[in-house]
Design an enzyme around this catalytic site. Sequence first.
Site, mmCIF file in Angstrom:
data_model
loop_
_atom_site.group_PDB
_atom_site.id
_atom_site.type_symbol
_atom_site.label_atom_id
_atom_site.label_comp_id
_atom_site.label_asym_id
_atom_site.label_seq_id
_atom_site.Cartn_x
_atom_site.Cartn_y
_atom_site.Cartn_z
ATOM 1 C CE1 TYR A 1 -3.924 -2.122 5.403
ATOM 2 C CE2 TYR A 1 -3.230 0.272 4.939
ATOM 3 C CZ TYR A 1 -3.562 -0.991 4.469
ATOM 4 O OH TYR A 1 -3.922 -1.415 3.268
ATOM 5 C CB SER B 1 -0.699 0.077 1.134
ATOM 6 O OG SER B 1 -1.544 1.272 1.399
#
Length: 243
Positions: A153, A139
């Site tokens: 995260y 990501s």
Amino acid sequence: MLITGGGRGIGAATAVRAAGRGYDVAVNYVSDRASAERVISACRAWGVRALAIQADVSDEADVTRMFEHIDTEFGSIDCLVNNAAIVAPMSRVDSLDADRVRRLFDVNVVGTLLCAREAIRRMSTQHGGRGGVIINVSSAAARHASPGEYVDYAATKGAVDTITVGLAKEVAAEGIRVNAVRPGIIETDIHRESGMVDRLEQAAATIPMGRLGTPDEVAGVIVFLAAEAHYMTGAIVDVGGGR
Ligand code: NAP
């Protein structure tokens, strides 16, 4: 090709694109069987074999069972897309608790490593395999680090980047290429989990291309890495509209 978390979002788009390129596909999901069934129907429409397999990638026994199921049904595996991941509600670090952080790392990092282990045992020429490809879905959060949103995260995706580079070097001489894609903000259900949904328009304004990405735009790069990028390994490809 096995796509973890292939029932929805980027994984689902990848499964259908890969089927269009002639891959037989195994679509892993954790709880949404109906979505996974829809994806395998769309894949079969391309004339390939497609299988939906329930498994929690953070559970070692589930992961082993999933790969054994593929051994039985397909006989071999050429490509693993480590796509399954979770996010958590937006939170500052001073409000985190250990259960949340552990669950994020269990699914996003332990799950990635367990699936990679099983794939390498089957693909590596050292284990009698014929080589293969692993693609990890990281990501842009690994670079931006998501302050005030979900630093935990983001850290799981930093780990995915590190795994990509290390594993690529570890198995390069065994016929296995390992690469990653780093999506920016893509229109999928995942933003419901984080509570970001209401902020997506605002976020789009920070993207040089001025819009969010689509799952298929990420899937196109994943399938390129699988099928075309024969001299690429250890690469992390940003797919974020310039951000
Ligand atoms: P999504 O729409 O929420 O889909 C996630 C998929 O992962 C679902 O199929 C879900 O299964 C599966 N999954 C979740 N936990 C699992 C587990 N423990 N075991 C097996 N499968 C599990 O997510 P997405 O947005 O497509 O994200 C896909 C990947 O892209 C993730 O790695 C995510 O971190 C990354 N990414 C997304 C964005 C974005 O903006 N969307 C940006 C950067 C990176 P069920 O269908 O059964 O629930």
